[in-house]
Design a protein around this motif. Structure first.
Motif, PDB file in Angstrom:
ATOM      1  N   LEU A 155      -0.092  -2.465   6.677  1.00  0.00           N
ATOM      2  CA  LEU A 155      -1.486  -2.827   6.418  1.00  0.00           C
ATOM      3  C   LEU A 155      -1.637  -4.283   6.020  1.00  0.00           C
ATOM      4  N   GLY A 156      -0.553  -4.919   5.593  1.00  0.00           N
ATOM      5  CA  GLY A 156      -0.619  -6.307   5.152  1.00  0.00           C
ATOM      6  C   GLY A 156      -0.734  -6.419   3.641  1.00  0.00           C
ATOM      7  N   ALA A 157      -0.513  -7.625   3.139  1.00  0.00           N
ATOM      8  CA  ALA A 157      -0.616  -7.877   1.705  1.00  0.00           C
ATOM      9  C   ALA A 157      -2.073  -7.795   1.260  1.00  0.00           C
ATOM     10  N   ILE A 158      -2.269  -7.545  -0.026  1.00  0.00           N
ATOM     11  CA  ILE A 158      -3.613  -7.427  -0.583  1.00  0.00           C
ATOM     12  C   ILE A 158      -3.856  -8.617  -1.502  1.00  0.00           C
ATOM     13  N   PRO A 159      -4.748  -9.531  -1.137  1.00  0.00           N
ATOM     14  CA  PRO A 159      -5.007 -10.697  -1.986  1.00  0.00           C
ATOM     15  C   PRO A 159      -5.804 -10.319  -3.225  1.00  0.00           C
ATOM     16  N   ALA A 160      -5.830 -11.227  -4.195  1.00  0.00           N
ATOM     17  CA  ALA A 160      -6.603 -11.005  -5.421  1.00  0.00           C
ATOM     18  C   ALA A 160      -8.072 -10.777  -5.078  1.00  0.00           C
ATOM     19  N   ILE A 190       0.242   7.171  -3.145  1.00  0.00           N
ATOM     20  CA  ILE A 190       0.375   6.073  -2.187  1.00  0.00           C
ATOM     21  C   ILE A 190       1.447   5.120  -2.695  1.00  0.00           C
ATOM     22  N   GLU A 191       2.419   4.825  -1.834  1.00  0.00           N
ATOM     23  CA  GLU A 191       3.513   3.922  -2.190  1.00  0.00           C
ATOM     24  C   GLU A 191       3.471   2.677  -1.316  1.00  0.00           C
ATOM     25  N   SER A 192       4.040   1.582  -1.842  1.00  0.00           N
ATOM     26  CA  SER A 192       4.152   0.343  -1.062  1.00  0.00           C
ATOM     27  C   SER A 192       5.578  -0.194  -1.149  1.00  0.00           C
ATOM     28  N   ASP A 193       5.916  -1.057  -0.194  1.00  0.00           N
ATOM     29  CA  ASP A 193       7.221  -1.729  -0.186  1.00  0.00           C
ATOM     30  C   ASP A 193       7.083  -2.987   0.656  1.00  0.00           C
ATOM     31  N   ASP A 194       8.101  -3.859   0.563  1.00  0.00           N
ATOM     32  CA  ASP A 194       8.066  -5.090   1.351  1.00  0.00           C
ATOM     33  C   ASP A 194       8.755  -4.942   2.696  1.00  0.00           C
ATOM     34  N   ALA A 195       9.230  -3.720   3.009  1.00  0.00           N
ATOM     35  CA  ALA A 195       9.888  -3.471   4.292  1.00  0.00           C
ATOM     36  C   ALA A 195       9.606  -2.035   4.715  1.00  0.00           C
ATOM     37  N   ALA A 196       9.676  -1.795   6.020  1.00  0.00           N
ATOM     38  CA  ALA A 196       9.342  -0.483   6.569  1.00  0.00           C
ATOM     39  C   ALA A 196      10.292   0.611   6.121  1.00  0.00           C
ATOM     40  N   THR A 201       1.791  -8.027  -3.012  1.00  0.00           N
ATOM     41  CA  THR A 201       2.474  -8.784  -1.955  1.00  0.00           C
ATOM     42  C   THR A 201       3.136  -7.885  -0.926  1.00  0.00           C
ATOM     43  N   ASP A 202       3.389  -6.633  -1.281  1.00  0.00           N
ATOM     44  CA  ASP A 202       3.963  -5.696  -0.307  1.00  0.00           C
ATOM     45  C   ASP A 202       3.024  -5.562   0.893  1.00  0.00           C
ATOM     46  N   THR A 203       3.610  -5.307   2.049  1.00  0.00           N
ATOM     47  CA  THR A 203       2.804  -5.194   3.270  1.00  0.00           C
ATOM     48  C   THR A 203       2.853  -3.799   3.902  1.00  0.00           C
ATOM     49  N   TYR A 204       3.795  -2.961   3.459  1.00  0.00           N
ATOM     50  CA  TYR A 204       3.934  -1.624   4.022  1.00  0.00           C
ATOM     51  C   TYR A 204       3.472  -0.567   3.015  1.00  0.00           C
ATOM     52  N   TYR A 205       2.806   0.452   3.538  1.00  0.00           N
ATOM     53  CA  TYR A 205       2.272   1.521   2.681  1.00  0.00           C
ATOM     54  C   TYR A 205       2.551   2.861   3.352  1.00  0.00           C
ATOM     55  N   ARG A 206       2.710   3.888   2.515  1.00  0.00           N
ATOM     56  CA  ARG A 206       2.922   5.234   3.030  1.00  0.00           C
ATOM     57  C   ARG A 206       2.415   6.260   2.027  1.00  0.00           C
ATOM     58  N   VAL A 207       2.266   7.477   2.503  1.00  0.00           N
ATOM     59  CA  VAL A 207       1.902   8.611   1.669  1.00  0.00           C
ATOM     60  C   VAL A 207       3.174   9.348   1.262  1.00  0.00           C
ATOM     61  N   ALA A 208       3.213   9.811   0.018  1.00  0.00           N
ATOM     62  CA  ALA A 208       4.280  10.698  -0.441  1.00  0.00           C
ATOM     63  C   ALA A 208       3.628  11.860  -1.177  1.00  0.00           C
ATOM     64  N   TRP A 209       4.300  12.998  -1.235  1.00  0.00           N
ATOM     65  CA  TRP A 209       3.687  14.160  -1.868  1.00  0.00           C
ATOM     66  C   TRP A 209       4.765  15.053  -2.469  1.00  0.00           C
ATOM     67  N   THR A 217      -5.298  15.495   5.190  1.00  0.00           N
ATOM     68  CA  THR A 217      -5.282  14.188   5.839  1.00  0.00           C
ATOM     69  C   THR A 217      -5.581  13.122   4.807  1.00  0.00           C
ATOM     70  N   ILE A 218      -5.003  11.946   4.999  1.00  0.00           N
ATOM     71  CA  ILE A 218      -5.203  10.819   4.086  1.00  0.00           C
ATOM     72  C   ILE A 218      -5.488   9.578   4.915  1.00  0.00           C
ATOM     73  N   SER A 219      -6.515   8.831   4.507  1.00  0.00           N
ATOM     74  CA  SER A 219      -6.859   7.555   5.146  1.00  0.00           C
ATOM     75  C   SER A 219      -6.652   6.428   4.148  1.00  0.00           C
ATOM     76  N   LEU A 220      -6.198   5.276   4.657  1.00  0.00           N
ATOM     77  CA  LEU A 220      -5.938   4.094   3.827  1.00  0.00           C
ATOM     78  C   LEU A 220      -6.631   2.882   4.436  1.00  0.00           C
ATOM     79  N   GLY A 221      -7.054   1.970   3.583  1.00  0.00           N
ATOM     80  CA  GLY A 221      -7.636   0.728   4.071  1.00  0.00           C
ATOM     81  C   GLY A 221      -7.729  -0.299   2.972  1.00  0.00           C
ATOM     82  N   ILE A 222      -7.894  -1.552   3.353  1.00  0.00           N
ATOM     83  CA  ILE A 222      -7.991  -2.664   2.407  1.00  0.00           C
ATOM     84  C   ILE A 222      -9.345  -3.326   2.577  1.00  0.00           C
ATOM     85  N   ARG A 223     -10.022  -3.563   1.455  1.00  0.00           N
ATOM     86  CA  ARG A 223     -11.264  -4.325   1.502  1.00  0.00           C
ATOM     87  C   ARG A 223     -11.481  -5.025   0.166  1.00  0.00           C
TER      88      ARG A 223
END
Length: 245
Positions: free
Chosen positions: A153-158, A183-189, A219-227, A239-245
């Motif tokens: 999804l890309g990094a999330i700015p301030a 929802i988890e994030s990491d800097d690599a897939a 700063t992480d660019t990758y996101y995933r669902v965990a349960w 179902t889970i939807s994610l987005g940045i705004r």
């Protein structure tokens, strides 16, 4: 994505998939224009952005008699606020999705004798309308603890946030089956060192939840669902939807 014909749009209300009962879905999003014209505006009207709003309107064929049907789902959420997700094409992982937290504002049923019983309804936004992706598909039952597919999804700015909408569509099992999604994030897939960014409330029945981060940069660019799944012979469709705004 090029030009498309709307053949397989998807509509997820808090705890129901209304796609099979819908034949029209419309999204609108707008920002109020506030007039700030003054003597230094060079003879042209000058405006700035005010409050934002969004609306989802849909209609289709009326059905009732089960919590997953449009009549039951509409009455149970009328006047309430929850997550709504719309997909223009399909709901596979990575598919384009629009999500918001909104109030079910109205619900209409009925027509003339001999017509297919219709329904229509509107959702008014309480949060921004967010353009994102599907992070977990609705048609895949989960019976054990696990993780989903990584999305770039890309990094999330301030000042911006990660938004997430959860729709628990069905629950089966005994001994209080429960699913807790996060929802988890990491800097690599590969997610060698995942960081939890948001955690949904444990769910034991169909329903919806929506979360967002606090606006600090990520700063992480990758996101995933965990349960995490508990209970005896549990099975969950969600179902889970994610987005940045």
């Amino acid at each position: 994505m090029g030009k498309i014909v709307l053949l397989d749009a998807r509509l997820f209300a808090p705890g129901a998939d209304l796609s099979g009962a819908s034949n029209k879905i419309e999204l609108t999003s707008e920002i109020e224009d506030k007039d700030v014209t003054n003597y230094r505006s060079s003879g042209w009207k000058e405006v700035i952005g005010g409050l934002g709003s969004a609306e989802i309107s849909a209609e289709g064929q009326w059905e009732a008699g089960d919590p997953s049907k449009v009549d039951d789902a509409s009455w149970s959420t009328l006047g309430g606020v929850g997550p709504y997700t719309v997909c223009p094409t399909d709901s596979a992982v990575g598919a384009l999705a629009y999500l918001t937290s909104g109030m079910r504002a109205d619900y209409k049923v009925g027509d003339a004798v001999g017509e297919v019983a219709p329904w229509s309804g509107t959702v008014k936004s309480s949060w921004p309308l967010v353009r994102g992706q599907i992070a977990h598909p609705p048609g895949l039952a989960r019976t054990t603890t696990g993780t989903g597919t990584a999305l770039n999804l890309g990094a999330i700015p301030a000042g911006k946030r990660l938004y997430a909408g959860l729709h628990v569509l069905s629950v089966a099992g005994t001994a209080a089956p429960t699913i807790t999604a996060r929802i988890e994030s990491d800097d690599a897939a590969g997610f060698a060192s995942p960081i939890t960014r948001a955690v949904f409330t444990p769910a034991t029945a169909p329903g919806g939840q929506v979360l967002r981060t606090d606006g600090l940069p990520i700063t992480d660019t990758y996101y995933r669902v965990a349960w995490d799944v508990t209970g005896t012979t549990p099975s969950f469709m969600f179902t889970i939807s994610l987005g940045i705004r």
